[in-house]
Design a protein around this motif. Structure first.
Motif, short mmCIF file in Angstrom:
data_model
loop_
_atom_site.label_atom_id
_atom_site.label_comp_id
_atom_site.label_asym_id
_atom_site.label_seq_id
_atom_site.Cartn_x
_atom_site.Cartn_y
_atom_site.Cartn_z
N ASP A 58 -3.16 -4.72 -7.31
CA ASP A 58 -2.89 -6.15 -7.20
C ASP A 58 -2.12 -6.62 -8.43
O ASP A 58 -1.86 -5.85 -9.36
N ARG A 59 -1.75 -7.88 -8.44
CA ARG A 59 -0.93 -8.41 -9.53
C ARG A 59 -1.67 -8.46 -10.86
O ARG A 59 -1.06 -8.53 -11.92
N ALA A 60 -2.99 -8.42 -10.82
CA ALA A 60 -3.79 -8.41 -12.04
C ALA A 60 -3.97 -6.99 -12.60
O ALA A 60 -4.60 -6.81 -13.63
N GLY A 61 -3.43 -5.99 -11.90
CA GLY A 61 -3.51 -4.62 -12.38
C GLY A 61 -4.71 -3.84 -11.87
O GLY A 61 -4.89 -2.68 -12.25
N ARG A 62 -5.53 -4.45 -11.02
CA ARG A 62 -6.67 -3.72 -10.45
C ARG A 62 -6.17 -2.79 -9.35
O ARG A 62 -5.24 -3.13 -8.62
N THR A 63 -6.80 -1.63 -9.23
CA THR A 63 -6.41 -0.66 -8.21
C THR A 63 -7.57 -0.42 -7.25
O THR A 63 -8.74 -0.54 -7.63
N TYR A 64 -7.21 -0.08 -6.02
CA TYR A 64 -8.20 0.14 -4.96
C TYR A 64 -7.79 1.34 -4.13
O TYR A 64 -6.59 1.63 -3.99
N ALA A 65 -8.77 2.02 -3.57
CA ALA A 65 -8.50 3.15 -2.68
C ALA A 65 -9.52 3.13 -1.54
O ALA A 65 -10.73 3.08 -1.78
N ILE A 66 -9.02 3.12 -0.31
CA ILE A 66 -9.87 3.15 0.87
C ILE A 66 -9.33 4.19 1.84
O ILE A 66 -8.20 4.65 1.71
N ASP A 67 -10.15 4.54 2.83
CA ASP A 67 -9.70 5.44 3.88
C ASP A 67 -8.50 4.81 4.58
O ASP A 67 -8.49 3.61 4.85
N ASN A 68 -7.49 5.60 4.87
CA ASN A 68 -6.28 5.08 5.51
C ASN A 68 -6.44 4.90 7.02
O ASN A 68 -5.63 4.25 7.66
N ARG A 69 -7.49 5.46 7.59
CA ARG A 69 -7.68 5.41 9.05
C ARG A 69 -8.30 4.09 9.49
O ARG A 69 -9.36 3.70 9.02
N ASP A 70 -7.64 3.40 10.39
CA ASP A 70 -8.15 2.16 10.98
C ASP A 70 -9.23 2.55 11.99
O ASP A 70 -8.95 3.23 12.97
N PRO A 71 -10.49 2.15 11.77
CA PRO A 71 -11.56 2.57 12.68
C PRO A 71 -11.46 1.96 14.08
O PRO A 71 -12.07 2.47 15.01
N PHE A 72 -10.69 0.91 14.25
CA PHE A 72 -10.56 0.29 15.57
C PHE A 72 -9.53 1.01 16.44
O PHE A 72 -9.73 1.15 17.64
N SER A 73 -8.44 1.46 15.85
CA SER A 73 -7.39 2.11 16.63
C SER A 73 -7.38 3.63 16.45
O SER A 73 -6.83 4.34 17.27
N GLY A 88 0.80 -1.21 0.00
CA GLY A 88 0.00 0.00 0.00
C GLY A 88 0.83 1.27 0.00
O GLY A 88 2.02 1.25 0.35
N VAL A 89 0.19 2.36 -0.39
CA VAL A 89 0.79 3.69 -0.38
C VAL A 89 -0.25 4.63 0.19
O VAL A 89 -1.43 4.56 -0.16
N ALA A 90 0.17 5.53 1.07
CA ALA A 90 -0.74 6.54 1.63
C ALA A 90 -0.59 7.83 0.84
O ALA A 90 0.51 8.18 0.40
N ALA A 91 -1.70 8.53 0.67
CA ALA A 91 -1.69 9.83 0.00
C ALA A 91 -2.60 10.79 0.76
O ALA A 91 -3.62 10.38 1.31
N LEU A 92 -2.19 12.03 0.80
CA LEU A 92 -2.97 13.08 1.46
C LEU A 92 -3.85 13.75 0.41
O LEU A 92 -3.37 14.18 -0.64
N LEU A 93 -5.15 13.83 0.69
CA LEU A 93 -6.10 14.44 -0.23
C LEU A 93 -6.24 15.93 0.07
O LEU A 93 -5.90 16.38 1.17
N PRO A 94 -6.77 16.70 -0.87
CA PRO A 94 -6.92 18.14 -0.66
C PRO A 94 -7.77 18.51 0.56
O PRO A 94 -7.56 19.56 1.17
N ASP A 95 -8.71 17.64 0.93
CA ASP A 95 -9.56 17.93 2.09
C ASP A 95 -8.92 17.54 3.42
O ASP A 95 -9.54 17.66 4.48
N GLY A 96 -7.67 17.05 3.40
CA GLY A 96 -6.96 16.69 4.61
C GLY A 96 -7.08 15.23 5.02
O GLY A 96 -6.37 14.78 5.92
N HIS A 97 -7.94 14.46 4.36
CA HIS A 97 -8.06 13.04 4.64
C HIS A 97 -6.91 12.28 3.99
O HIS A 97 -6.34 12.73 2.99
N GLN A 98 -6.60 11.12 4.56
CA GLN A 98 -5.60 10.24 3.96
C GLN A 98 -6.30 9.07 3.30
O GLN A 98 -7.30 8.57 3.81
N VAL A 99 -5.77 8.64 2.19
CA VAL A 99 -6.29 7.50 1.47
C VAL A 99 -5.18 6.46 1.35
O VAL A 99 -4.01 6.80 1.24
#
Length: 116
Positions: free
Chosen positions: A50-65, A34-45
């Motif tokens: 994956d190896r098949a070339g598909r890309t995914y983006a989710i919130d970087n914040r772990d809701p448990f911790s 994974g790679v983290a990126a900072l968005l213009p609104d201040g959130h991290q993504v």
């Protein structure tokens, strides 16, 4: 004759409220990591490829911790679905839906992604 160098760098974009936002070159993603990126609104993504070339983006914040660490998690598949496991408490999050595979009441935001 001299040829101009061809540029083939694909850009990874996320859908934001006001349109598509270019985050990085697709070449900056390593399959399975994974790679983290900072968005213009201040959130991290957290961005993944994956190896098949598909890309995914989710919130970087772990809701448990509450820590911004999901981009550092381990990736895998469960019943054919891609997931990332939090590096802290090991809960797994589906990369397509954001749903926690270990606690159905919890999830993270998912972003639409495209390459251009």
């Amino acid at each position: 004759m001299t040829l101009a160098p061809e540029t083939t760098a694909l850009k990874l974009q996320l859908r934001m409220e006001d349109g598509w936002f270019t985050v990085c070159d697709l070449s900056q993603l390593t399959p399975g990591r994974g790679v983290a990126a900072l968005l213009p609104d201040g959130h991290q993504v957290a961005l993944f490829a994956d190896r098949a070339g598909r890309t995914y983006a989710i919130d970087n914040r772990d809701p448990f911790s509450g820590a911004a660490v999901l981009s550092r998690g381990l990736t895998g598949t469960h019943q054919g679905r891609p997931f990332v496991a939090s590096p802290l408490l090991k809960q797994r999050f589906d990369l397509e839906s954001g749903r926690c595979l270990d606690d159905e009441a919890v999830g993270v935001a998912v972003y639409d992604v495209r390459t251009v």
